[in-house]
Design a protein around this motif. Structure first.
Motif, PDB file in Angstrom:
ATOM      1  N   ASP A  41       0.867  -1.177   0.000  1.00  0.00           N
ATOM      2  CA  ASP A  41       0.000   0.000   0.000  1.00  0.00           C
ATOM      3  C   ASP A  41       0.897   1.218   0.000  1.00  0.00           C
ATOM      4  N   ASP A  42       0.783   2.043  -1.049  1.00  0.00           N
ATOM      5  CA  ASP A  42       1.665   3.204  -1.131  1.00  0.00           C
ATOM      6  C   ASP A  42       1.140   4.378  -0.327  1.00  0.00           C
ATOM      7  N   GLY A  43      -0.010   4.150   0.336  1.00  0.00           N
ATOM      8  CA  GLY A  43      -0.485   5.156   1.270  1.00  0.00           C
ATOM      9  C   GLY A  43      -1.356   6.236   0.689  1.00  0.00           C
ATOM     10  N   ASP A  44      -1.511   6.289  -0.641  1.00  0.00           N
ATOM     11  CA  ASP A  44      -2.315   7.361  -1.220  1.00  0.00           C
ATOM     12  C   ASP A  44      -3.635   6.859  -1.773  1.00  0.00           C
ATOM     13  N   GLY A  45      -3.975   5.608  -1.536  1.00  0.00           N
ATOM     14  CA  GLY A  45      -5.251   5.067  -1.985  1.00  0.00           C
ATOM     15  C   GLY A  45      -5.248   4.551  -3.400  1.00  0.00           C
ATOM     16  N   ASP A  46      -4.148   4.703  -4.130  1.00  0.00           N
ATOM     17  CA  ASP A  46      -4.069   4.184  -5.484  1.00  0.00           C
ATOM     18  C   ASP A  46      -4.015   2.665  -5.483  1.00  0.00           C
ATOM     19  N   VAL A  47      -4.479   2.069  -6.572  1.00  0.00           N
ATOM     20  CA  VAL A  47      -4.381   0.625  -6.751  1.00  0.00           C
ATOM     21  C   VAL A  47      -2.983   0.301  -7.242  1.00  0.00           C
ATOM     22  N   ASP A  48      -2.286  -0.575  -6.530  1.00  0.00           N
ATOM     23  CA  ASP A  48      -0.943  -0.999  -6.929  1.00  0.00           C
ATOM     24  C   ASP A  48      -1.063  -2.009  -8.070  1.00  0.00           C
ATOM     25  N   VAL A  49      -0.481  -1.674  -9.218  1.00  0.00           N
ATOM     26  CA  VAL A  49      -0.632  -2.504 -10.411  1.00  0.00           C
ATOM     27  C   VAL A  49       0.719  -2.922 -10.961  1.00  0.00           C
ATOM     28  N   GLY A  50       0.723  -4.034 -11.698  1.00  0.00           N
ATOM     29  CA  GLY A  50       1.918  -4.519 -12.359  1.00  0.00           C
ATOM     30  C   GLY A  50       1.569  -5.095 -13.715  1.00  0.00           C
ATOM     31  N   VAL A  51       2.584  -5.409 -14.491  1.00  0.00           N
ATOM     32  CA  VAL A  51       2.398  -5.999 -15.816  1.00  0.00           C
ATOM     33  C   VAL A  51       3.311  -7.207 -15.944  1.00  0.00           C
ATOM     34  N   ILE A  52       2.731  -8.320 -16.380  1.00  0.00           N
ATOM     35  CA  ILE A  52       3.499  -9.534 -16.645  1.00  0.00           C
ATOM     36  C   ILE A  52       3.546  -9.735 -18.150  1.00  0.00           C
ATOM     37  N   GLY A  53       4.737  -9.629 -18.704  1.00  0.00           N
ATOM     38  CA  GLY A  53       4.915  -9.722 -20.146  1.00  0.00           C
ATOM     39  C   GLY A  53       4.991  -8.347 -20.757  1.00  0.00           C
TER      40      GLY A  53
ATOM     41  N   ILE B 165       7.176  -4.508 -13.207  1.00  0.00           N
ATOM     42  CA  ILE B 165       6.862  -5.372 -14.336  1.00  0.00           C
ATOM     43  C   ILE B 165       7.659  -6.657 -14.214  1.00  0.00           C
ATOM     44  N   ALA B 166       7.221  -7.676 -14.946  1.00  0.00           N
ATOM     45  CA  ALA B 166       7.929  -8.958 -14.974  1.00  0.00           C
ATOM     46  C   ALA B 166       7.881  -9.502 -16.390  1.00  0.00           C
ATOM     47  N   ASP B 167       8.925 -10.222 -16.781  1.00  0.00           N
ATOM     48  CA  ASP B 167       8.968 -10.844 -18.100  1.00  0.00           C
ATOM     49  C   ASP B 167       9.939 -12.023 -18.042  1.00  0.00           C
ATOM     50  N   ALA B 168       9.644 -13.040 -18.859  1.00  0.00           N
ATOM     51  CA  ALA B 168      10.540 -14.196 -18.906  1.00  0.00           C
ATOM     52  C   ALA B 168      11.928 -13.788 -19.369  1.00  0.00           C
ATOM     53  N   ASP B 169      12.019 -12.729 -20.149  1.00  0.00           N
ATOM     54  CA  ASP B 169      13.293 -12.169 -20.595  1.00  0.00           C
ATOM     55  C   ASP B 169      13.683 -11.060 -19.621  1.00  0.00           C
ATOM     56  N   ALA B 170      14.543 -11.403 -18.671  1.00  0.00           N
ATOM     57  CA  ALA B 170      14.905 -10.453 -17.619  1.00  0.00           C
ATOM     58  C   ALA B 170      15.566  -9.199 -18.177  1.00  0.00           C
ATOM     59  N   GLU B 171      16.354  -9.355 -19.239  1.00  0.00           N
ATOM     60  CA  GLU B 171      17.030  -8.201 -19.839  1.00  0.00           C
ATOM     61  C   GLU B 171      16.006  -7.238 -20.434  1.00  0.00           C
ATOM     62  N   ARG B 172      15.009  -7.782 -21.123  1.00  0.00           N
ATOM     63  CA  ARG B 172      13.970  -6.924 -21.692  1.00  0.00           C
ATOM     64  C   ARG B 172      13.174  -6.241 -20.586  1.00  0.00           C
ATOM     65  N   ALA B 173      12.867  -6.976 -19.518  1.00  0.00           N
ATOM     66  CA  ALA B 173      12.116  -6.394 -18.408  1.00  0.00           C
ATOM     67  C   ALA B 173      12.883  -5.219 -17.802  1.00  0.00           C
ATOM     68  N   SER B 174      14.161  -5.389 -17.634  1.00  0.00           N
ATOM     69  CA  SER B 174      14.985  -4.325 -17.054  1.00  0.00           C
ATOM     70  C   SER B 174      15.033  -3.110 -17.973  1.00  0.00           C
ATOM     71  N   GLU B 175      15.109  -3.363 -19.277  1.00  0.00           N
ATOM     72  CA  GLU B 175      15.155  -2.266 -20.257  1.00  0.00           C
ATOM     73  C   GLU B 175      13.856  -1.471 -20.244  1.00  0.00           C
ATOM     74  N   VAL B 176      12.721  -2.187 -20.276  1.00  0.00           N
ATOM     75  CA  VAL B 176      11.424  -1.517 -20.292  1.00  0.00           C
ATOM     76  C   VAL B 176      11.190  -0.768 -18.986  1.00  0.00           C
ATOM     77  N   ALA B 177      11.589  -1.386 -17.878  1.00  0.00           N
ATOM     78  CA  ALA B 177      11.423  -0.732 -16.576  1.00  0.00           C
ATOM     79  C   ALA B 177      12.185   0.592 -16.538  1.00  0.00           C
ATOM     80  N   GLY B 178      13.386   0.592 -17.117  1.00  0.00           N
ATOM     81  CA  GLY B 178      14.170   1.816 -17.156  1.00  0.00           C
ATOM     82  C   GLY B 178      13.518   2.893 -17.997  1.00  0.00           C
ATOM     83  N   GLU B 179      12.921   2.478 -19.124  1.00  0.00           N
ATOM     84  CA  GLU B 179      12.259   3.434 -20.012  1.00  0.00           C
ATOM     85  C   GLU B 179      11.063   4.091 -19.335  1.00  0.00           C
ATOM     86  N   ILE B 180      10.330   3.300 -18.545  1.00  0.00           N
ATOM     87  CA  ILE B 180       9.072   3.782 -17.982  1.00  0.00           C
ATOM     88  C   ILE B 180       9.247   4.388 -16.594  1.00  0.00           C
ATOM     89  N   GLY B 181      10.345   4.039 -15.947  1.00  0.00           N
ATOM     90  CA  GLY B 181      10.581   4.582 -14.612  1.00  0.00           C
ATOM     91  C   GLY B 181      10.001   3.727 -13.509  1.00  0.00           C
TER      92      GLY B 181
END
Length: 338
Positions: free
Chosen positions: A4-16, A39-55
Motif C-alpha cells: 500500500d503506497d499510502g495514497d489510496g491508489d491501486v498498486d498494479v503490475g504488468v506480466i509480459g 513489471i515482470a517478463d521471462a526475458d529479464a534483460e527486456r524487463a529491465s530495459e522496459v522498466a528503465g524506459e518507464i521509470g
C-alpha cells in the motif's frame, strides 16, 4: 498480501512486456488512481530495459505478485492459464489479454477459481472501449439491424507474438466479440473459409433473429482497414475504428415538389455524424479495470465474455477446416476444351 503506497491508489503490475505489455505499463504509469509497482517478463534483460524506459522496477513474477493488487497479463496465449492461475492463488486481481485462454476447459477453470477466491477477472477485448464502439452501442439500441459487416485487414506483421496466433484468434476475435455484443440473438449457423496459408479468413454468422454478420480478417492486405457497417431497417451505419468516427445514412421521405412550374420527384439522402469523444482505447480499458478493482465491482468484460469469444473463434476455425476437408474430398471438376 499487497503493498500500500499510502495514497489510496491501486498498486498494479504488468506480466509480459512485449509490444502490448509495454503499452500497458506505459498507460499504468500515467494513470490517475493507479500506482505501477513493477513489471515482470521471462526475458529479464527486456524487463529491465522496459522498466528503465518507464521509470519502474523489474521483478520475478512471484515478487511482483507480492507487491501488486492487480496485474495485466500480456504474454503468449499458451501461458495465460498458468499465470492467471498464479495471480488468482495469490489473491491478485487480473486482466488477461485476448484471446483469454487456449482452451475452453482452462477458461472455465479460471472463472471458477477467481469466483471462489473473490478475485476480479477481466479479459482485454480493447475494442469494446473504443469511443466509437461505445457510441455505436447506444445508437444500435434504437434500430433494427439486418446485417453487420466487419473488416479487420492489414499487411504482413513483424510482430512475432501476433504471428504465433492464427488470424481468427488474433484479429477476427475482436469483431466476433463486438458483433456478439451488438446483436441480441443467438448464433444459429456459421460458414467460414480461409486461405491455404491461414492468413486471410472470412466468416458468416446467422443469428436466430434473422440478422446476418460477415467478418473478414487478413494479414496480407496492403492497406490497414478496421471498420464495421450495419444495415438496419431505419438506416445504414458506418464505423471506422482507426479514426473513431461514425456516419449514419438515412433517406428522407420521398415527396413531389413543384419547381419552375414542373412537378419533380424529390428523395434526399441525409448523413449524420454523431460526436465521438476520441481517446486511447487502452487507457479507457485500464481505467475501467482499475476502477473495478478499487470498487471491487464486476469488470466490464468478464471471463465469461472472453470465453464466449474464444468459443466462437474456435467454432469459426472448425467450420473453416470442415470446409477445407469437404473441398479436398469433392470430385475434381474437369473443364471441357470446347
Amino acid at each position: 498480501m499487497t503493498a500500500d503506497d499510502g495514497d489510496g491508489d491501486v498498486d498494479v503490475g504488468v506480466i509480459g512486456v512485449g509490444a502490448m505489455g509495454r503499452n500497458h505499463a506505459r498507460v499504468y504509469a500515467e494513470l490517475s488512481g493507479a500506482h505501477l509497482v513493477g513489471i515482470a517478463d521471462a526475458d529479464a534483460e527486456r524487463a529491465s530495459e522496459v522498466a528503465g524506459e518507464i521509470g519502474t522496477t523489474s521483478h520475478a513474477t512471484g515478487t511482483l505478485l507480492d507487491r501488486a493488487d492487480a496485474v495485466s497479463i500480456a504474454v503468449p496465449t499458451e501461458y495465460h492459464a498458468d499465470l492467471a492461475g498464479e495471480c488468482i492463488d495469490a489473491g491478485v486481481h487480473v486482466l488477461v489479454e485476448k484471446p483469454f485462454v487456449a482452451s475452453l476447459s482452462e477458461g472455465r477453470d479460471l472463472i471458477e477459481r477467481a469466483e471462489a477466491a473473490d478475485v476480479l477477472l477481466q479479459v482485454g477485448h480493447i475494442e469494446r472501449f473504443n469511443p466509437a464502439v461505445t457510441e455505436l452501442t447506444r445508437i444500435v439500441e434504437g434500430v433494427s439491424p439486418i446485417s453487420v459487416d466487419a473488416r479487420r485487414l492489414g499487411p504482413p506483421s513483424d510482430d512475432a507474438r501476433s504471428l504465433d496466433e492464427n488470424v481468427v484468434h488474433d484479429l477476427m476475435i475482436h469483431d466476433l466479440d463486438i458483433v456478439r455484443s451488438l446483436v441480441s440473438g443467438e448464433i444459429a449457423r456459421i460458414n467460414a473459409l480461409r486461405t491455404d496459408d491461414g492468413q486471410h479468413a472470412n466468416a458468416q454468422l446467422r443469428f436466430d433473429d434473422g440478422t446476418i454478420a460477415t467478418l473478414t480478417a487478413s494479414r496480407v492486405t496492403q492497406q490497414k482497414v478496421r471498420d464495421l457497417t450495419i444495415t438496419a431497417e431505419e438506416c445504414y451505419i458506418e464505423l471506422d475504428y482507426l479514426t473513431q468516427t461514425i456516419e449514419i445514412h438515412r433517406q428522407s421521405r420521398p415527396e413531389y415538389m413543384e419547381i419552375g412550374g414542373n412537378i419533380r420527384y424529390h428523395h434526399e439522402g441525409i448523413t449524420e455524424r454523431p460526436m465521438v469523444q476520441s481517446g486511447e482505447p487502452l487507457r479507457y480499458e485500464l481505467e475501467s479495470f482499475v476502477e473495478s478493482v478499487a470498487e471491487h465491482a464486476a469488470p466490464r468484460i468478464t471471463g465469461e465474455d472472453g470465453l464466449r469469444a474464444v468459443e466462437l473463434a474456435g467454432a469459426v476455425l472448425e467450420r473453416a477446416k470442415a470446409t477445407e476437408e469437404s473441398r479436398t474430398d469433392a470430385p475434381r471438376v474437369v473443364r471441357s476444351d470446347r
